[in-house]
Scaffold this motif. Structure first.
Motif, mmCIF file in Angstrom:
data_model
loop_
_atom_site.group_PDB
_atom_site.id
_atom_site.type_symbol
_atom_site.label_atom_id
_atom_site.label_comp_id
_atom_site.label_asym_id
_atom_site.label_seq_id
_atom_site.Cartn_x
_atom_site.Cartn_y
_atom_site.Cartn_z
ATOM 1 N N VAL A 178 -30.065 38.842 38.743
ATOM 2 C CA VAL A 178 -31.394 38.398 38.307
ATOM 3 C C VAL A 178 -31.286 37.053 37.578
ATOM 4 O O VAL A 178 -30.542 36.922 36.610
ATOM 5 N N GLY A 179 -32.006 36.062 38.077
ATOM 6 C CA GLY A 179 -31.988 34.733 37.471
ATOM 7 C C GLY A 179 -30.806 33.886 37.897
ATOM 8 O O GLY A 179 -30.716 32.710 37.527
ATOM 9 N N GLY A 180 -29.894 34.451 38.678
ATOM 10 C CA GLY A 180 -28.673 33.735 39.038
ATOM 11 C C GLY A 180 -28.910 32.509 39.902
ATOM 12 O O GLY A 180 -28.079 31.592 39.931
ATOM 13 N N GLY A 181 -30.013 32.470 40.628
ATOM 14 C CA GLY A 181 -30.282 31.331 41.501
ATOM 15 C C GLY A 181 -30.818 30.114 40.756
ATOM 16 O O GLY A 181 -30.765 28.990 41.274
ATOM 17 N N LEU A 182 -31.316 30.313 39.548
ATOM 18 C CA LEU A 182 -31.948 29.204 38.811
ATOM 19 C C LEU A 182 -30.982 28.052 38.525
ATOM 20 O O LEU A 182 -31.290 26.896 38.827
ATOM 21 N N PRO A 183 -29.818 28.294 37.951
ATOM 22 C CA PRO A 183 -28.898 27.173 37.728
ATOM 23 C C PRO A 183 -28.363 26.575 39.022
ATOM 24 O O PRO A 183 -28.049 25.377 39.062
ATOM 25 N N VAL A 184 -28.273 27.366 40.079
ATOM 26 C CA VAL A 184 -27.857 26.829 41.380
ATOM 27 C C VAL A 184 -28.883 25.806 41.861
ATOM 28 O O VAL A 184 -28.541 24.720 42.349
ATOM 29 N N ALA A 185 -30.150 26.145 41.693
ATOM 30 C CA ALA A 185 -31.224 25.223 42.100
ATOM 31 C C ALA A 185 -31.163 23.921 41.307
ATOM 32 O O ALA A 185 -31.339 22.828 41.850
ATOM 33 N N VAL A 186 -30.917 24.039 40.016
ATOM 34 C CA VAL A 186 -30.817 22.836 39.182
ATOM 35 C C VAL A 186 -29.636 21.976 39.635
ATOM 36 O O VAL A 186 -29.726 20.745 39.690
ATOM 37 N N GLY A 187 -28.535 22.614 39.997
ATOM 38 C CA GLY A 187 -27.382 21.866 40.479
ATOM 39 C C GLY A 187 -27.665 21.151 41.792
ATOM 40 O O GLY A 187 -27.274 19.991 41.979
ATOM 41 N N LEU A 188 -28.348 21.825 42.710
ATOM 42 C CA LEU A 188 -28.711 21.185 43.981
ATOM 43 C C LEU A 188 -29.633 19.982 43.737
ATOM 44 O O LEU A 188 -29.478 18.930 44.351
ATOM 45 N N ALA A 189 -30.573 20.150 42.841
ATOM 46 C CA ALA A 189 -31.507 19.054 42.539
ATOM 47 C C ALA A 189 -30.777 17.904 41.856
ATOM 48 O O ALA A 189 -31.071 16.728 42.108
ATOM 49 N N LEU A 190 -29.827 18.225 40.992
ATOM 50 C CA LEU A 190 -29.054 17.167 40.324
ATOM 51 C C LEU A 190 -28.266 16.361 41.357
ATOM 52 O O LEU A 190 -28.199 15.121 41.268
ATOM 53 N N ALA A 191 -27.693 17.047 42.334
ATOM 54 C CA ALA A 191 -26.947 16.347 43.390
ATOM 55 C C ALA A 191 -27.869 15.410 44.165
ATOM 56 O O ALA A 191 -27.491 14.266 44.472
ATOM 57 N N ASP A 192 -29.070 15.875 44.460
ATOM 58 C CA ASP A 192 -30.025 15.010 45.175
ATOM 59 C C ASP A 192 -30.397 13.801 44.324
ATOM 60 O O ASP A 192 -30.487 12.681 44.829
ATOM 61 N N ARG A 193 -30.611 14.040 43.044
ATOM 62 C CA ARG A 193 -30.974 12.928 42.164
ATOM 63 C C ARG A 193 -29.842 11.905 42.090
ATOM 64 O O ARG A 193 -30.067 10.690 42.172
ATOM 65 N N MET A 194 -28.614 12.379 41.944
ATOM 66 C CA MET A 194 -27.474 11.465 41.800
ATOM 67 C C MET A 194 -27.221 10.661 43.069
ATOM 68 O O MET A 194 -26.656 9.576 43.025
ATOM 69 N N GLN A 195 -27.633 11.213 44.217
ATOM 70 C CA GLN A 195 -27.432 10.527 45.489
ATOM 71 C C GLN A 195 -28.725 9.911 46.020
ATOM 72 O O GLN A 195 -28.801 9.528 47.186
ATOM 73 N N SER A 196 -29.728 9.832 45.168
ATOM 74 C CA SER A 196 -31.000 9.148 45.479
ATOM 75 C C SER A 196 -31.652 9.679 46.752
ATOM 76 O O SER A 196 -32.159 8.915 47.576
ATOM 77 N N ARG A 197 -31.626 11.005 46.917
ATOM 78 C CA ARG A 197 -32.274 11.636 48.076
ATOM 79 C C ARG A 197 -33.621 12.202 47.633
ATOM 80 O O ARG A 197 -33.694 12.911 46.639
ATOM 81 N N ALA A 198 -34.655 11.875 48.393
ATOM 82 C CA ALA A 198 -36.019 12.306 48.038
ATOM 83 C C ALA A 198 -36.265 13.723 48.528
ATOM 84 O O ALA A 198 -37.071 13.958 49.432
ATOM 85 N N ARG A 199 -35.548 14.660 47.957
ATOM 86 C CA ARG A 199 -35.669 16.059 48.356
ATOM 87 C C ARG A 199 -36.223 16.903 47.210
ATOM 88 O O ARG A 199 -36.182 16.497 46.052
ATOM 89 N N VAL A 200 -36.695 18.078 47.589
ATOM 90 C CA VAL A 200 -37.151 19.069 46.611
ATOM 91 C C VAL A 200 -36.272 20.305 46.752
ATOM 92 O O VAL A 200 -35.925 20.694 47.869
ATOM 93 N N THR A 201 -35.898 20.902 45.646
ATOM 94 C CA THR A 201 -35.254 22.217 45.679
ATOM 95 C C THR A 201 -36.265 23.240 45.182
ATOM 96 O O THR A 201 -36.771 23.126 44.055
ATOM 97 N N ALA A 202 -36.587 24.190 46.048
ATOM 98 C CA ALA A 202 -37.536 25.249 45.697
ATOM 99 C C ALA A 202 -36.767 26.487 45.282
ATOM 100 O O ALA A 202 -35.910 26.968 46.032
ATOM 101 N N CYS A 203 -37.052 26.985 44.091
ATOM 102 C CA CYS A 203 -36.331 28.143 43.567
ATOM 103 C C CYS A 203 -37.294 29.301 43.332
ATOM 104 O O CYS A 203 -38.169 29.228 42.474
ATOM 105 N N PHE A 204 -37.128 30.363 44.122
ATOM 106 C CA PHE A 204 -37.933 31.580 43.966
ATOM 107 C C PHE A 204 -37.224 32.517 42.996
ATOM 108 O O PHE A 204 -36.010 32.707 43.071
#
Length: 334
Positions: free
Chosen positions: A118-144
């Motif tokens: 429970v809640g384990g996917g939340l930090p994974v989503a933040v990590g994926l979004a951080l990777a996109d930000r650091m590589q200047s990719r205009a992506r969204v990470t959706a976390c359910f």
């Protein structure tokens, strides 16, 4: 219903929700027959959330889901046969049969779980979004995640970091009013979950999660904001699961009256009625959708039945990451 809704899109939303419903009804039957083992958490009643929210995402966006993720995976476009084979434990499953119902994974579709914690996917989503930000990719990470996850530390840590670093995360809280068997008001002092975002300076909105069009519209607005670099957004999707928490749950914590009351707001039946009212659906059209879905689910079961088990010699595969010649050497490396 919004003006300008195209008939093909309107019917596709209905078909996707019917597919999730029939797939899960079949999974429940197979579970009782012993074809599917382990745990099984059904999404029935919440179909409008996955289908509506997924309309706001592109193929480049990432999805992180919970252990109740059959609906998210189907709405993302992972083939039903691959998912059913995974639940059977067959090697043709999306996680090679090693994850089962709670651990769907498909990197080709940027679907990063299926998380049993429970809640384990939340930090994974933040990590994926951080990777996109650091590589200047205009992506969204959706976390359910579910309402039970807001009591976990990962929820608060993830919202804090995502806001602090202006990360492109769309947080999607599926508030079905129960964390397993515990009612929301028995474990949260603040039951208006969207207000929890205020503490982290996030924008937030609450949406009727039983209305696929309302979810689609709200998710579209939120995803556009996130994609535009304006930071994370929290959507609270107020919904309800018609079945128990899991197949092993006697469901003694809810009254029959409460469950039946929510069934009167069945997202599929209500949406079908709206389509009929606009002349977009008739009995023959609904029968066509049901027949198409029945064929797809039947083919998925047949594929799972015919799928091969993983070879014994592969049992230790993927337990450790193989060392590569160019990989870093650790202090303990020989």
């Amino acid at each position: 219903m919004p003006l300008g809704l195209e008939r093909a899109h309107a019917l596709d939303l209905l078909r996707q929700m019917v597919l999730i419903r029939r797939f899960e009804e079949q999974a429940a039957e197979l579970y009782t027959l012993g074809k599917i083992r382990g745990f099984l958490h059904l999404y029935i009643g919440e179909e409008a959330v996955a289908v509506g929210a997924m309309q706001a995402l592109t193929a480049e966006d990432a999805i992180v889901a919970t252990y109740r993720e059959h609906g998210h995976a189907l709405a993302r476009g992972i083939p039903a046969g691959s998912l059913m084979a995974e639940m059977y434990g067959k090697a043709s499953g999306c996680s090679r049969g090693r994850g089962g119902s709670m651990h769907f994974f498909d990197v080709s579709r940027r679907f990063y779980g299926g998380h049993a914690i429970v809640g384990g996917g939340l930090p994974v989503a933040v990590g994926l979004a951080l990777a996109d930000r650091m590589q200047s990719r205009a992506r969204v990470t959706a976390c359910f995640f579910g309402d039970g996850a807001v009591a976990e530390g990962e929820f608060h840590e993830s919202l804090n970091l995502a806001a602090l670093w202006t990360l492109p995360v769309l947080f999607l809280c599926e508030n079905n009013l129960y964390a397993m068997g515990t009612a929301l008001e028995r474990h949260q002092s603040q039951t208006d979950i969207r207000r929890k975002a205020e503490a982290y300076d996030l924008q937030a909105e609450a949406v009727d999660g039983m209305d696929v069009l309302a979810v689609e519209e709200a998710a579209g607005r939120a995803a556009s904001r996130v994609r535009g670099g304006r930071g994370p957004f929290l959507l609270e999707l107020r919904t309800y699961r018609f079945r128990a928490h899991s197949m092993a749950d006697p469901d003694l914590y809810r009254t029959k009256e409460e469950i039946e009351g929510w069934k009167q707001r069945d997202p599929i039946a209500r949406y079908a009625d709206r389509l009929r009212g606009r002349g977009m659906l008739d009995a023959a059209g609904l029968a066509t959708i049901e027949a198409s879905v029945a064929g797809e689910v039947g083919a998925a079961v047949a594929a799972a039945e015919a799928g091969a088990w993983e070879p014994v010699e592969d049992l230790t595969r993927d337990v450790y990451t193989p060392r590569t010649p160019s990989g870093p050497r650790m202090p303990w490396s020989s």
